[in-house]
Design a protein around this motif. Structure first.
Motif, PDB file in Angstrom:
ATOM      1  N   THR A 188      39.679  37.593  36.232  1.00 49.09           N
ATOM      2  CA  THR A 188      40.301  38.823  35.713  1.00 49.09           C
ATOM      3  C   THR A 188      40.867  38.712  34.299  1.00 49.09           C
ATOM      4  OG1 THR A 188      42.412  38.209  36.753  1.00 49.09           O
ATOM      5  CG2 THR A 188      40.915  39.601  38.033  1.00 49.09           C
ATOM      6  N   SER A 189      41.181  37.520  33.839  1.00 48.27           N
ATOM      7  CA  SER A 189      41.894  37.407  32.563  1.00 48.27           C
ATOM      8  C   SER A 189      40.963  37.537  31.367  1.00 48.27           C
ATOM      9  CB  SER A 189      42.612  36.058  32.486  1.00 48.27           C
ATOM     10  OG  SER A 189      43.563  35.958  33.513  1.00 48.27           O
ATOM     11  N   SER A 190      41.383  38.369  30.429  1.00 54.10           N
ATOM     12  CA  SER A 190      40.588  38.538  29.213  1.00 54.10           C
ATOM     13  C   SER A 190      40.543  37.244  28.413  1.00 54.10           C
ATOM     14  CB  SER A 190      41.173  39.665  28.360  1.00 54.10           C
ATOM     15  OG  SER A 190      42.535  39.396  28.035  1.00 54.10           O
ATOM     16  N   GLU A 191      41.630  36.430  28.513  1.00 55.75           N
ATOM     17  CA  GLU A 191      41.674  35.175  27.771  1.00 55.75           C
ATOM     18  C   GLU A 191      40.604  34.176  28.237  1.00 55.75           C
ATOM     19  OE1 GLU A 191      46.019  36.569  28.155  1.00 55.75           O
ATOM     20  OE2 GLU A 191      44.191  36.564  29.360  1.00 55.75           O
ATOM     21  N   ALA A 213      50.171  33.422  36.963  1.00 54.17           N
ATOM     22  CA  ALA A 213      49.113  33.963  36.092  1.00 54.17           C
ATOM     23  C   ALA A 213      49.525  33.884  34.628  1.00 54.17           C
ATOM     24  CB  ALA A 213      48.811  35.407  36.480  1.00 54.17           C
ATOM     25  N   SER A 244      41.063  26.590  27.253  1.00 48.30           N
ATOM     26  CA  SER A 244      40.954  27.040  28.647  1.00 48.30           C
ATOM     27  C   SER A 244      40.097  26.114  29.508  1.00 48.30           C
ATOM     28  CB  SER A 244      40.393  28.467  28.689  1.00 48.30           C
ATOM     29  OG  SER A 244      39.178  28.543  27.963  1.00 48.30           O
ATOM     30  N   ARG A 248      47.430  31.494  32.063  1.00 53.77           N
ATOM     31  CA  ARG A 248      46.720  32.197  30.983  1.00 53.77           C
ATOM     32  C   ARG A 248      47.212  31.742  29.616  1.00 53.77           C
ATOM     33  NH1 ARG A 248      47.465  38.390  32.487  1.00 53.77           N
ATOM     34  NH2 ARG A 248      46.595  38.626  30.377  1.00 53.77           N
ATOM     35  N   ARG A 249      48.547  31.587  29.489  1.00 50.68           N
ATOM     36  CA  ARG A 249      49.092  31.199  28.187  1.00 50.68           C
ATOM     37  C   ARG A 249      48.714  29.759  27.841  1.00 50.68           C
ATOM     38  NH1 ARG A 249      49.536  33.172  23.520  1.00 50.68           N
ATOM     39  NH2 ARG A 249      51.133  32.198  22.236  1.00 50.68           N
ATOM     40  N   ILE A 263      42.664  34.374  38.404  1.00 51.25           N
ATOM     41  CA  ILE A 263      42.905  34.371  36.950  1.00 51.25           C
ATOM     42  C   ILE A 263      41.581  34.234  36.207  1.00 51.25           C
ATOM     43  CG2 ILE A 263      44.003  33.104  35.060  1.00 51.25           C
ATOM     44  CD1 ILE A 263      46.141  32.220  37.174  1.00 51.25           C
TER      45      ILE A 263
END
Length: 702
Positions: free
Chosen positions: A482-485, A437, A449, A441-442, A479
């Motif tokens: 759920t990921s804010s990014e 994750a 993205s 994400r990074r 991911i």
């Protein structure tokens, strides 16, 4: 005919010269002095030579100690008698005196010091031409076991230093090789002697000791770890003085000394390390172009010191590291990008986090300044960078990802990065579980993205390892949800049935998401393709609904209660408009065990929906999807078939694995106990193929 010394020196004088009483020997020597003085005045150098030979061979080389003592005092007396003419006989006089410094009798060694002292006082400057022999003898005497001899040697040493400092004939070039050789001696007395001479010679304006510093610098550094505090202080004082001279000198050979300092920066002794890193710090500030070829070696010394156990060393190392990185060196001027990269790569395996972090900063800096050069060495560093994704430090992993992102600015390296990353996840499931994750994400933040997800989907669509493909897709899906990014991707997917960009992205994920039925359902709910979600749910067979599926379904039900799906829950306020959403959710409810927490959560949510009958006719201005006016040109029927085909591949794969396991178990059961030694004959057949050796189309072997 050769001159006969016996005619010049009376027999009684020769006899007294070897007497056991010092006074008699002394008086005899005075007689010799007078005789030689007369011969000198007469210019009879042949007879003087004969006298010296007599004193040498019959006395200084005699097996009798008193004879040797007499010979030494006699030679000194002859030198005094020669006075200003002594220089031409030094070649005869000095060897037997110097030879006596190694005599077994300490009193003989003492008289040798005394004799040489008196000789030196007479000849003064002429002494310089025999300096190396005298220095070598003094070096040995400084460590003499007899304190009286040591004391006499110190007096002689002071006199010789005075002679050297006042002479303009001293040859530093001839002396340095001898000094360099002696610098490796460990005896503390010899070390003090050597440092003393270095300090004295450096104080003479006409002697350029700084120019020869590389020849004995390592020896001085070696003394910094001596057990004697006094020696350590003397060596440190000498080094400090030389460093000050370096700062004030317009011409210094930084290169040779840099090599020495690099070695000493890794010394086990703390004081030596600190002194070396301090010198390196000054060299980086002063060295300029001279140091460019040595940057890699210097960096190799600095990076480990950044994590030194001593704070003062860490502070200087960090400062030096920043100074070095601030220098804008050009490969055209000898700056070796490959060598720097090699050092940084090697230090990525250092046990200390601080060193690994600075190594990554260096790789990043080189990428920014010399990208094309760095990319030529990509094969050398890429594998190490991938391995560093498993580093125990999150900070290191984040920096590794920044480096990877910097490499992946162009399309080729971008695609390569993700291919190798997927391979890394395939061969290291722990990395996927613990860091997957964080890594994804990074990379999404650093590399766009949507671009990352499209490329990963393309790779996984062709993945041959079906179990891994399913696991990877589930991870990516979680991911995404759920990921804010990735909120921008979720917003884009919500428009899948409205605009071309949303539709294109939805379809780019669909094929790979087919590896997980729960991922496809999640994707459809996110895209508000509720009819298709319902169709997927109803297409599920008994084989699909297993423990793994139910675990994923449990996660999805909990996610439906998060802010990500707030829009979906609000749509439930209009059940007539979103009838197919209700149908999909009820479909999921029917798949859940009634005693599960997920069943209770979803049932409770559905109880809050305003009453609505599924038999009511749907308003015709809504699409049959129950959410949008059209399906945006998506042929959901053909995509459903693709999903079913992919799932069928998974079913066949699962059956094949189960069959292999059964065969393996059966083979073991029928095997006789005494035959159970190595692997079963069918073991290789039953074992799933190695994930590291399997690859989908377009993927590379590592």
């Amino acid at each position: 005919m050769a001159a006969d010394p016996l005619t010049a020196i009376p027999a009684v004088v020769l006899r007294n010269l070897s007497d056991k009483l010092y006074e008699k020997r002394k008086n005899a020597a005075l007689e010799v002095e007078g005789i030689v003085k007369q011969l000198t005045a007469a210019g009879d150098h042949d007879k003087i030579t004969a006298v010296i030979n007599l004193l040498t061979h019959e006395y200084t080389y005699s097996p009798q100690a008193n004879h040797r003592k007499g010979g030494l005092i006699g030679l000194a007396a002859a030198t005094v008698g020669l006075s200003s003419e002594a220089a031409q006989h030094l070649e005869q006089i000095l060897p037997p005196v110097i030879n006596s410094f190694s005599d077994q009798d300490s009193r003989v060694r003492y008289y040798a010091c005394e004799a040489l002292y008196n000789i030196a006082k007479v000849v003064r400057g002429e002494f310089i031409f025999h300096f190396n022999k005298i220095f070598d003898a003094l070096c040995k005497l400084s460590a003499d076991s007899d304190p009286n001899v040591q004391s006499a040697a110190h007096l002689l040493d002071r006199l010789v230093k005075d002679i050297v400092t006042e002479s303009d004939q001293f040859s530093i070039e001839e002396f340095i090789p001898l000094l360099r050789e002696r610098m490796n001696v460990l005896n503390p007395y010899v070390r003090q002697f050597l440092v003393g001479w270095i300090t004295v010679l450096d104080s003479v304006p006409d002697i350029d000791m700084l120019g020869f510093l590389p020849d004995f610098l390592d020896g001085l550094f070696n003394m910094l770890s001596d057990s004697s505090l006094e020696i350590r202080q003397q060596a440190d004082s000498a080094l400090s003085e030389f460093l000050q001279e370096i700062k004030n000198s317009p011409s210094v050979d930084y290169g040779r000394m840099a090599e020495i300092l690099v070695q000493r920066a890794a010394a086990p002794d703390e004081f030596t390390r600190w002194t070396a890193i301090t010198w390196i710090n000054e060299f980086v500030k002063l060295g300029g172009d001279q140091l460019v070829p040595y940057y890699a070696d210097i960096l190799g010394a600095i990076l480990p010191c950044i994590a030194d156990k001593e704070e003062k060393i860490r502070v200087v190392a960090r400062e030096t590291n920043e100074e070095l990185r601030a220098i804008q060196a050009d490969p055209a001027e000898g700056f070796d990008v490959g060598a720097i990269l090699s050092i940084a790569r090697r230090q990525l395996s250092n046990e200390h986090e601080a060193t690994r972090i600075e190594s990554l900063h260096w790789i990043s800096t080189l990428l920014n300044r010399h990208r094309s050069e760095v990319l030529t060495f990509l094969n050398d560093i890429f594998d190490t960078l991938l391995k560093s994704l498993s580093d125990p430090s999150d900070q290191v992993v984040l920096l590794v990802l920044e480096v990877h992102a910097a490499i992946a600015k162009d399309q080729y390296n971008f695609a390569q990065l993700l291919v190798f990353l997927v391979h890394k996840f395939r061969t290291d499931h722990t990395l996927l579980e613990r860091r997957g994750a964080l890594i994804i994400r990074r990379l999404c933040v650093l590399l766009n993205s949507e671009r990352v997800y499209r490329e990963l989907s393309k790779i996984l669509e062709k993945e041959a390892d079906l179990d891994f493909a399913s696991t990877m897709v589930q991870a990516l899906n979680l991911i995404l949800l759920t990921s804010s990014e990735l909120s921008d991707l979720r917003d884009l997917l919500k428009l899948s049935l409205v605009n071309a960009a949303g539709k294109d992205f939805f379809l780019s994920l669909y094929s790979s998401w087919c590896h997980s039925s729960m991922a496809i359902i999640s994707l459809c709910l996110l895209a508000q393709a509720y009819q298709h979600a319902s169709a997927v749910i109803q297409s599920l067979t008994e084989e699909d609904i297993n423990v793994r599926f139910l675990v994923q379904l449990d996660k999805l039900i909990h996610l439906l209660e998060t802010p990500t799906f707030a829009y979906l829950r609000l749509q439930l306020l209009e059940p007539g408009r979103y009838i197919l959403l209700l149908k999909a959710l009820y479909g999921l409810l029917m798949l859940l065990p009634q005693q599960s927490a997920a069943f209770k959560i979803l049932r409770t949510r559905l109880k809050t929906v305003p009453s609505y009958s599924f038999n009511k006719e749907q308003p015709n201005h809504f699409s049959e999807d129950g959410s949008m006016n059209a399906e945006n040109g998506i042929n959901f029927e053909s995509w459903l078939q693709r999903f079913q085909q992919t799932q069928q591949q998974h079913h066949l794969h699962s059956k094949s694995q189960a069959l292999s396991r059964n065969i393996s178990i059966s083979a073991k059961e029928v095997q006789k106990p005494e035959e159970v030694r190595g692997p079963a004959p069918g073991a290789e057949i039953s074992r799933p193929p190695s994930r590291s050796s399997r690859k989908g189309p377009g993927q590379l072997h590592l």
